[in-house]
Design a protein around this motif. Structure first.
Motif, mmCIF file in Angstrom:
data_model
loop_
_atom_site.group_PDB
_atom_site.id
_atom_site.type_symbol
_atom_site.label_atom_id
_atom_site.label_comp_id
_atom_site.label_asym_id
_atom_site.label_seq_id
_atom_site.Cartn_x
_atom_site.Cartn_y
_atom_site.Cartn_z
ATOM 1 N N GLY A 130 7.535 19.679 -45.770
ATOM 2 C CA GLY A 130 7.806 18.603 -46.606
ATOM 3 C C GLY A 130 8.180 19.339 -47.956
ATOM 4 N N ASP A 131 7.572 20.366 -48.272
ATOM 5 C CA ASP A 131 7.768 21.001 -49.761
ATOM 6 C C ASP A 131 9.315 21.465 -49.780
ATOM 7 N N ALA A 132 10.009 21.158 -50.514
ATOM 8 C CA ALA A 132 11.310 21.646 -50.595
ATOM 9 C C ALA A 132 11.607 22.906 -51.071
ATOM 10 N N ASP A 133 10.703 23.827 -51.348
ATOM 11 C CA ASP A 133 10.714 24.949 -51.700
ATOM 12 C C ASP A 133 10.431 25.902 -50.385
ATOM 13 N N LEU A 134 11.540 26.230 -49.912
ATOM 14 C CA LEU A 134 11.264 27.154 -48.470
ATOM 15 C C LEU A 134 11.658 28.740 -48.864
ATOM 16 N N ALA A 135 11.703 29.037 -50.067
ATOM 17 C CA ALA A 135 11.965 30.259 -50.411
ATOM 18 C C ALA A 135 10.839 31.420 -49.868
ATOM 19 N N GLY A 136 9.689 31.005 -49.857
ATOM 20 C CA GLY A 136 8.502 31.560 -49.506
ATOM 21 C C GLY A 136 8.441 32.005 -47.908
ATOM 22 N N LEU A 137 9.243 31.258 -47.228
ATOM 23 C CA LEU A 137 9.354 31.374 -45.702
ATOM 24 C C LEU A 137 9.873 32.869 -45.367
ATOM 25 N N PRO A 138 9.565 33.221 -43.972
ATOM 26 C CA PRO A 138 10.016 34.794 -43.787
ATOM 27 C C PRO A 138 11.351 34.873 -43.507
ATOM 28 N N ASP A 139 12.115 35.781 -43.657
ATOM 29 C CA ASP A 139 13.608 35.893 -43.318
ATOM 30 C C ASP A 139 13.262 36.145 -41.567
ATOM 31 N N ALA A 140 14.421 35.736 -41.037
ATOM 32 C CA ALA A 140 14.639 35.996 -39.785
ATOM 33 C C ALA A 140 16.231 35.984 -39.233
ATOM 34 N N ALA A 141 16.365 36.583 -38.178
ATOM 35 C CA ALA A 141 17.915 36.354 -37.869
ATOM 36 C C ALA A 141 17.995 35.158 -36.847
ATOM 37 N N SER A 142 16.922 34.889 -35.982
ATOM 38 C CA SER A 142 17.010 33.708 -35.302
ATOM 39 C C SER A 142 15.863 32.515 -35.953
ATOM 40 N N VAL A 143 16.422 31.332 -35.745
ATOM 41 C CA VAL A 143 15.434 30.391 -36.101
ATOM 42 C C VAL A 143 15.668 29.104 -35.065
ATOM 43 N N VAL A 144 14.269 28.676 -34.816
ATOM 44 C CA VAL A 144 14.064 27.357 -33.833
ATOM 45 C C VAL A 144 13.683 26.504 -34.602
ATOM 46 N N PHE A 145 14.295 25.253 -34.880
ATOM 47 C CA PHE A 145 13.830 23.940 -35.881
ATOM 48 C C PHE A 145 13.486 23.040 -34.742
ATOM 49 N N MET A 146 12.013 22.801 -34.999
ATOM 50 C CA MET A 146 11.508 21.806 -34.022
ATOM 51 C C MET A 146 10.831 20.608 -34.720
ATOM 52 N N VAL A 147 11.185 20.361 -36.094
ATOM 53 C CA VAL A 147 10.524 19.359 -36.841
ATOM 54 C C VAL A 147 11.095 17.904 -36.523
ATOM 55 N N GLY A 148 10.503 17.085 -36.385
ATOM 56 C CA GLY A 148 10.963 15.802 -36.443
ATOM 57 C C GLY A 148 9.786 14.601 -36.614
ATOM 58 N N ALA A 149 10.460 13.468 -36.995
ATOM 59 C CA ALA A 149 9.641 12.265 -37.248
ATOM 60 C C ALA A 149 9.940 11.049 -36.372
ATOM 61 N N LYS A 150 9.270 10.719 -35.614
ATOM 62 C CA LYS A 150 9.757 9.542 -34.597
ATOM 63 C C LYS A 150 8.717 8.138 -35.067
ATOM 64 N N PHE A 151 7.488 8.421 -34.314
ATOM 65 C CA PHE A 151 6.745 7.425 -34.259
ATOM 66 C C PHE A 151 6.047 6.933 -35.758
ATOM 67 N N GLY A 152 6.235 5.691 -36.040
ATOM 68 C CA GLY A 152 5.424 5.082 -37.334
ATOM 69 C C GLY A 152 6.824 5.020 -38.304
ATOM 70 N N THR A 153 8.290 5.332 -37.699
ATOM 71 C CA THR A 153 9.164 5.141 -38.688
ATOM 72 C C THR A 153 9.791 3.950 -38.677
ATOM 73 N N SER A 154 9.750 3.002 -38.004
ATOM 74 C CA SER A 154 10.219 1.682 -37.968
ATOM 75 C C SER A 154 9.500 1.250 -39.092
#
Length: 340
Positions: free
Chosen positions: A89-113
């Motif tokens: 949730g932190d907008a600063d992603l610069a500290g994340l490791p570099d990688a040639a491949s990324v899997v994005f699994m983040v999501g918000a569903k329940f409670g969003t109504s």
């Protein structure tokens, strides 16, 4: 059949020969964003083992999450995974490791109504930051079949070329996620694969667990949404990792990810009841529409799921009969108005 959570985890983390072969072709390291969710730990283990089996032990697998569950984090470390604590949730992603491949699994569903802004922040704003951070990487981004409208149960399900028709703000925000990654592919040249998943089965959660829990408790099963797609989670994770080799620009590679059957909820409930030694109580009458996807493209590229529906049903009944744990996180697959 499984007699423990550990046996289930072992099965989920065992790579197929096809995945090992594809892992050998992946370049560099792998970052999994949102690795602490329901599917994340098993995908990370699967990736680590596939890379090792492919002779890619030098490639690092980074599992990124807040990691509020220290036991889960330690279990991954013990398997050679690099656990990275980061609040996405932190907008600063610069500290994340570099990688040639990324899997994005983040999501918000329940409670969003009740807090739709949360759905948009997580499902659409965060992907924009991720796409900028990893514009030079191959990105496999989980989406959902909810971006489609409800369709006639005799239609065979929505295909990837069909126009989206999201119902409710959760589904709209998920389409927003896809559009943001499409923008990254078109403008940055980021290579993207979009995976429209519905619904993964892990035995601790999923549509079958929801139905089996109601049947075992003697509670009625609502069959208004009378048909559904499901898929073994191990297959879904394999496809996610293998799809990295299909990620492309300027137009993303888009894939429906589910099983081949249009399963009848009433029949699934009856089958589970028979295995559990009870009777199924079903409420309502089946609607002529449901959220269904045609995954022919997926099966043509990656083969059919290695665990068929009837086996999943038998496993689910045995899991409940053994008193093994459930996640307590229902899918709410029967919701028809998009309010989660």
């Amino acid at each position: 059949m499984f007699t423990s959570k550990q046996e289930l985890e072992e099965r989920l983390a065992t790579p197929s020969a096809a995945l090992v072969a594809d892992a050998a072709r992946l370049e560099g390291d792998l970052v999994v964003l949102g690795a602490g969710g329901k599917m994340g730990p098993s995908l990370v283990r699967l990736a680590r083992r596939a890379l090792d089996a492919a002779g890619r032990g030098d490639a690092r697998v980074y599992a990124v999450s807040r990691w509020s569950d220290e036991a889960a984090a330690k279990a991954l470390r013990d398997e050679g995974v690099d656990v990275v604590r980061h609040d996405l949730g932190d907008a600063d992603l610069a500290g994340l490791p570099d990688a040639a491949s990324v899997v994005f699994m983040v999501g918000a569903k329940f409670g969003t109504s009740s807090a739709p802004y949360q759905a948009w922040a997580v499902n659409a704003a965060l992907p924009a930051a991720v796409a900028r951070r990893y514009r030079d990487s191959a990105i496999a981004a989980f989406s959902t079949g909810n971006v489609y409208p409800l369709v006639d149960v005799a239609s065979g399900g929505s295909a990837e070329e069909d126009p989206p028709g999201p119902v409710g703000e959760y589904a709209m925000s998920c389409l927003g996620r896809e559009r943001v990654f499409e923008h990254a592919a078109a403008v940055y040249g980021a290579r993207v694969a979009i995976l429209r998943l519905n619904y993964a089965v892990d035995l601790r959660y999923g549509v079958l667990a929801d139905i089996a829990s109601s049947v075992a408790a003697g509670e009625p099963v609502d069959v208004t949404t009378g048909h559904v797609n499901v898929v073994w989670q191990g297959y879904a994770n394999e496809v996610a990792l293998r799809s990295l080799l299909h990620a492309r620009a300027p137009e993303p590679f888009t894939l429906n990810l589910t099983g081949p059957e249009t399963a009848s909820v009433r029949r699934v409930a009856a089958r589970l009841a028979a295995l559990l030694g009870t009777e199924a109580r079903c409420d309502g009458g089946e609607s002529g529409t449901a959220l269904l996807s045609d995954a022919s493209r997926c099966h043509g590229l990656f083969g059919y799921p290695d665990v068929p529906l009837d086996t999943l049903i038998a496993w689910q009944a045995a899991w409940l009969a053994e008193g093994l744990p459930l996640s307590g996180k229902p899918t709410k697959f029967s919701v028809r108005d998009g309010r989660f």
